[in-house]
Scaffold this motif. Sequence first.
Motif, PDB file in Angstrom:
ATOM      1  N   TRP A   1     -15.620  22.436 -42.111  1.00 28.98           N
ATOM      2  CA  TRP A   1     -16.405  23.500 -41.702  1.00 28.98           C
ATOM      3  C   TRP A   1     -15.216  24.520 -41.803  1.00 28.98           C
ATOM      4  N   GLY A   2     -14.270  24.698 -39.981  1.00 27.09           N
ATOM      5  CA  GLY A   2     -13.683  25.654 -40.001  1.00 27.09           C
ATOM      6  C   GLY A   2     -12.612  25.659 -41.183  1.00 27.09           C
ATOM      7  N   ALA A   3     -11.980  24.561 -41.460  1.00 26.45           N
ATOM      8  CA  ALA A   3     -11.238  24.719 -42.455  1.00 26.45           C
ATOM      9  C   ALA A   3     -11.707  25.495 -43.611  1.00 26.45           C
ATOM     10  N   ASN A   4     -12.948  25.371 -43.858  1.00 25.32           N
ATOM     11  CA  ASN A   4     -13.183  25.860 -44.920  1.00 25.32           C
ATOM     12  C   ASN A   4     -13.609  27.865 -44.674  1.00 25.32           C
ATOM     13  N   ARG A   5     -13.658  28.065 -43.585  1.00 22.68           N
ATOM     14  CA  ARG A   5     -14.330  29.238 -43.378  1.00 22.68           C
ATOM     15  C   ARG A   5     -12.547  30.031 -43.112  1.00 22.68           C
ATOM     16  N   ALA A   6     -11.807  28.908 -42.400  1.00 21.04           N
ATOM     17  CA  ALA A   6     -10.328  30.521 -42.354  1.00 21.04           C
ATOM     18  C   ALA A   6      -9.222  30.161 -43.418  1.00 21.04           C
ATOM     19  N   ALA A   7     -10.079  29.784 -44.676  1.00 18.96           N
ATOM     20  CA  ALA A   7      -9.655  29.427 -46.065  1.00 18.96           C
ATOM     21  C   ALA A   7     -10.348  31.508 -46.836  1.00 18.96           C
ATOM     22  N   VAL A   8     -11.761  31.394 -46.512  1.00 22.33           N
ATOM     23  CA  VAL A   8     -12.234  32.137 -46.714  1.00 22.33           C
ATOM     24  C   VAL A   8     -12.177  33.808 -46.093  1.00 22.33           C
TER      25      VAL A   8
ATOM     26  N   SER B   1     -16.901  22.614 -31.189  1.00 26.43           N
ATOM     27  CA  SER B   1     -17.723  22.872 -32.103  1.00 26.43           C
ATOM     28  C   SER B   1     -17.997  21.180 -32.864  1.00 26.43           C
ATOM     29  N   GLY B   2     -18.610  20.611 -32.909  1.00 23.23           N
ATOM     30  CA  GLY B   2     -18.575  18.962 -34.278  1.00 23.23           C
ATOM     31  C   GLY B   2     -18.267  20.025 -35.727  1.00 23.23           C
ATOM     32  N   ILE B   3     -19.511  20.401 -36.115  1.00 24.94           N
ATOM     33  CA  ILE B   3     -19.257  21.205 -37.397  1.00 24.94           C
ATOM     34  C   ILE B   3     -18.084  22.094 -37.723  1.00 24.94           C
ATOM     35  N   PHE B   4     -17.784  22.926 -37.388  1.00 19.83           N
ATOM     36  CA  PHE B   4     -15.728  23.090 -36.980  1.00 19.83           C
ATOM     37  C   PHE B   4     -14.882  22.163 -37.491  1.00 19.83           C
ATOM     38  N   ALA B   5     -15.068  21.025 -37.064  1.00 19.58           N
ATOM     39  CA  ALA B   5     -14.200  19.638 -36.656  1.00 19.58           C
ATOM     40  C   ALA B   5     -14.349  19.066 -37.602  1.00 19.58           C
ATOM     41  N   SER B   6     -15.578  19.178 -38.568  1.00 15.59           N
ATOM     42  CA  SER B   6     -15.969  18.359 -39.668  1.00 15.59           C
ATOM     43  C   SER B   6     -15.340  18.865 -41.165  1.00 15.59           C
TER      44      SER B   6
ATOM     45  N   LEU C   1     -22.136  23.519 -44.526  1.00 15.15           N
ATOM     46  CA  LEU C   1     -20.975  23.157 -46.088  1.00 15.15           C
ATOM     47  C   LEU C   1     -20.371  24.425 -46.281  1.00 15.15           C
ATOM     48  N   SER C   2     -19.271  25.032 -46.399  1.00 12.66           N
ATOM     49  CA  SER C   2     -18.956  26.281 -47.041  1.00 12.66           C
ATOM     50  C   SER C   2     -18.396  26.483 -48.445  1.00 12.66           C
ATOM     51  N   ARG C   3     -19.564  26.971 -49.232  1.00 15.59           N
ATOM     52  CA  ARG C   3     -19.466  26.635 -50.249  1.00 15.59           C
ATOM     53  C   ARG C   3     -19.938  27.681 -50.883  1.00 15.59           C
ATOM     54  N   SER C   4     -19.635  28.404 -52.238  1.00 12.28           N
ATOM     55  CA  SER C   4     -20.130  29.432 -52.628  1.00 12.28           C
ATOM     56  C   SER C   4     -21.961  29.020 -53.344  1.00 12.28           C
ATOM     57  N   LEU C   5     -21.677  29.858 -54.614  1.00 17.27           N
ATOM     58  CA  LEU C   5     -23.550  29.786 -54.480  1.00 17.27           C
ATOM     59  C   LEU C   5     -22.964  28.572 -55.717  1.00 17.27           C
ATOM     60  N   PHE C   6     -22.196  28.862 -56.713  1.00 13.68           N
ATOM     61  CA  PHE C   6     -22.470  28.011 -57.971  1.00 13.68           C
ATOM     62  C   PHE C   6     -21.458  26.654 -57.901  1.00 13.68           C
ATOM     63  N   GLU C   7     -20.583  26.899 -56.258  1.00 16.12           N
ATOM     64  CA  GLU C   7     -20.629  25.258 -55.974  1.00 16.12           C
ATOM     65  C   GLU C   7     -20.977  24.357 -55.004  1.00 16.12           C
TER      66      GLU C   7
ATOM     67  N   GLY D   1     -23.229  36.796 -44.669  1.00 15.93           N
ATOM     68  CA  GLY D   1     -21.578  36.344 -46.051  1.00 15.93           C
ATOM     69  C   GLY D   1     -21.784  35.573 -47.452  1.00 15.93           C
ATOM     70  N   PRO D   2     -19.616  35.560 -47.317  1.00 17.74           N
ATOM     71  CA  PRO D   2     -19.291  34.774 -48.300  1.00 17.74           C
ATOM     72  C   PRO D   2     -19.848  33.579 -48.494  1.00 17.74           C
ATOM     73  N   ASN D   3     -19.764  32.990 -49.722  1.00 17.82           N
ATOM     74  CA  ASN D   3     -19.505  31.833 -49.936  1.00 17.82           C
ATOM     75  C   ASN D   3     -20.981  30.914 -48.784  1.00 17.82           C
ATOM     76  N   ASN D   4     -22.001  30.648 -48.452  1.00 15.40           N
ATOM     77  CA  ASN D   4     -22.206  30.631 -47.286  1.00 15.40           C
ATOM     78  C   ASN D   4     -23.930  30.348 -47.616  1.00 15.40           C
ATOM     79  N   ILE D   5     -24.384  30.164 -48.862  1.00 12.80           N
ATOM     80  CA  ILE D   5     -26.165  30.309 -49.678  1.00 12.80           C
ATOM     81  C   ILE D   5     -26.730  29.319 -48.706  1.00 12.80           C
ATOM     82  N   ALA D   6     -26.101  28.039 -48.627  1.00 13.90           N
ATOM     83  CA  ALA D   6     -27.158  27.112 -47.964  1.00 13.90           C
ATOM     84  C   ALA D   6     -27.388  27.523 -46.714  1.00 13.90           C
ATOM     85  N   TYR D   7     -26.143  27.103 -45.784  1.00 11.59           N
ATOM     86  CA  TYR D   7     -26.612  27.512 -44.065  1.00 11.59           C
ATOM     87  C   TYR D   7     -27.093  28.430 -43.758  1.00 11.59           C
ATOM     88  N   SER D   8     -27.080  29.865 -44.082  1.00 11.55           N
ATOM     89  CA  SER D   8     -27.372  30.734 -43.780  1.00 11.55           C
ATOM     90  C   SER D   8     -29.333  31.013 -44.525  1.00 11.55           C
ATOM     91  N   ALA D   9     -29.183  30.111 -45.575  1.00 13.74           N
ATOM     92  CA  ALA D   9     -30.730  30.635 -45.923  1.00 13.74           C
ATOM     93  C   ALA D   9     -31.478  29.737 -44.717  1.00 13.74           C
TER      94      ALA D   9
END
Length: 696
Positions: free
Chosen positions: A630-637, A623-628, A525-531, A580-588
């Motif tokens: 995640w790809g759109a979110n990372r592209a926007a970032v 990638s199943g993750i990007f297709a769900s 889930l590509s989200r910022s800390l506050f989201e 990286g930005p907007n990725n705290i849960a995934y990266s942790a």
Amino acid sequence: MNDVVEAGAGAAGAVQDLVGRSNRLGSDPRVTNYAGGNTSAKGSATDPVTGEPVELLWVKGSGGDLGTLTEQGLAVLRLDRMRALVDVYPGEEREDEMVAAFDYCLHGKGGAAPSIDTAMHGLVDAPHVDHLHPDAGIAIAAAADGEKLTAEIFGDEVVWVPWRRPGFQLGLDIAAIKAANPQAVGCILGGHGISAWGDTSAQAEERSLSIIRRAEEFIASRAAARGEHPFGAVRPGYEPLPDAERRARAAALAPVIRGLASVDAPQVGHFTDSEPVLDFVARERLLPLAELGTSCPDHFLRTKVKPLVVDVPTSATVEETVTALRTAHEAYRADYAAYYERGAAVARARGEEPPAMRGADPAIVLVPGVGMFSFGRNKQTARVAGEFYVNAINVMRGAETISTYAPIAETEKFRIEYWALEEAKLRRMPAPKPLATRVALVTGAASGIGKAIAARLAAEGACVVVADLDAAKASAAAAELGSADVAIGVAVDVSSEAAVRAGIQEAVLAFGGVDLVVNNAGLSLSRSLFETTEADWDLQHNVMAKGSFLVSREAARVLVDQGMGGDIVYISSKNSVFAGPNNIAYSATKADQAHQVRLLAAELGQYGIRVNGVNPDGVVRGSGIFASGWGANRAAVYGVPEEKLGEFYAQRTLLKREVLPENVANAVFALCTSDFSHTTGLHVPVDAGVAAAFLR
């Protein structure tokens, strides 16, 4: 001789009829077992050199299976040349030389390699000949008074042929018996099987089926009259366990049994708890009958001369059963070594030097109340070994119903098991692939990186368990890899302890154990800390951090019980070390996985278990993750169109290359080969070069 199909029938027609007959006979397990028996037709074709008619023999080639036979599986020989071999036959003591002589009888390129049974077909005066291994026929062939029973059942229509090892002399014997008994339509081969012949393909087939049917009916009538079970009464405390308890017990024992069966060479396993098996292992006469071993050469070449029996009641605990297993295995190995030495001594007395002992571990293990574990160099071989032992049980039951089970002598079994021709056949087998005998469990394997990993491991010879949250997708992905002998699909929610245990149990029951585990299941889930919500955080950690822990823990139990070492590979991410930005849960959670690699490498090394990781980056395609989303979110970032995201990731790498699922699969394969036998605790970047993610 009037034993050749008329030339007008056409070679093509003769071959077509032969293949059709073979497929029908070979597809019925009552008629013959897998790769058992052979069929033939004689006919006339035009010699392409002389333009003259030439009499040919088409016969199933060495190693083929009747049920799946095609024209390419037939050996094609000139009858005149083959029959001329009778004049140069040096006698039974040198009959093995005749197999090489068949090569000088081939017509054209000759098709498949001729088998040892070729003489049985070429020398018999009949246009069509079948040789089969039906349970009912072998029951008569393996009965103490088989010759008397043959006459009682068939009169003079079917003739008894005393035991003789397959070969040129047996072909001469059958030819002579047929010539002396013109009324006969077939024969019972002592300790071996049946043969039948006919003027047409249909007649030969009908006679084969008639012999089998009459044998079955005779055994059934004697069974009805007998009243008591031929294997004796059920022993109290040895009855089959209830289904769920039985399978749980089998799953607990399977890794230990597989490890014992793999002392000399790694094996793949198969579990069978069919009614014939459960009935046999519950009966009073289990031990003495099992000790006598199997009868038909086709059987014991795949099952060894006898099984290992764990003689414990179902009330025994798993620990008590394991202790009994280890004791029984030690005794089995000593007994097999003694069998080899006795047989080798007899061979040397004949002036022969037998091949070295191939291994003293059992191919069949019987556990009362639980079932049968069978082993082989791959899943198909293991499964077929189990099928052959069920055939052996059927033979023993039939023989004990009508007489007394009396398999061929131990010395004859040794002569076949360590036959120079059998050894040559083993040497002709292709070299095993790098991951042959290894069982791989890949999570999240129905799509993307996991699917590519599963495909690569299967291509390299591994049996693969495709684990995924979606059962239908897991099964579909497994089917793409091949039959159930290659891959199976299982539904596993890696965040559930119960689901993980159930998935590991399915893997163990399917293939005997697990050797290679790939923790790949994930989402992002590509989200910022506050989201990022608490639910987001928990979901990410439950699937990847907790999920990897659960899968590794349960798989490690199996790996330790097997005692065969193994591999655990984590598909982590460059995000485990890159901020990286907007990725705290995934990266942790990826950082959590990365440190699990180090922790488990330190803890499991004592068992020979290697734990390594792969850190991919930017795997967009497939990638199943990007297709769900995640790809759109990372592209926007990053401010790029989603369809250009892969190119964007490539351009920020040192190598300027896009990372594909197959690149990750290649790294997993490499880590699990012998080339990395001394490597554990390693993280391999597969990111085309991201300097910020270099490990320090």
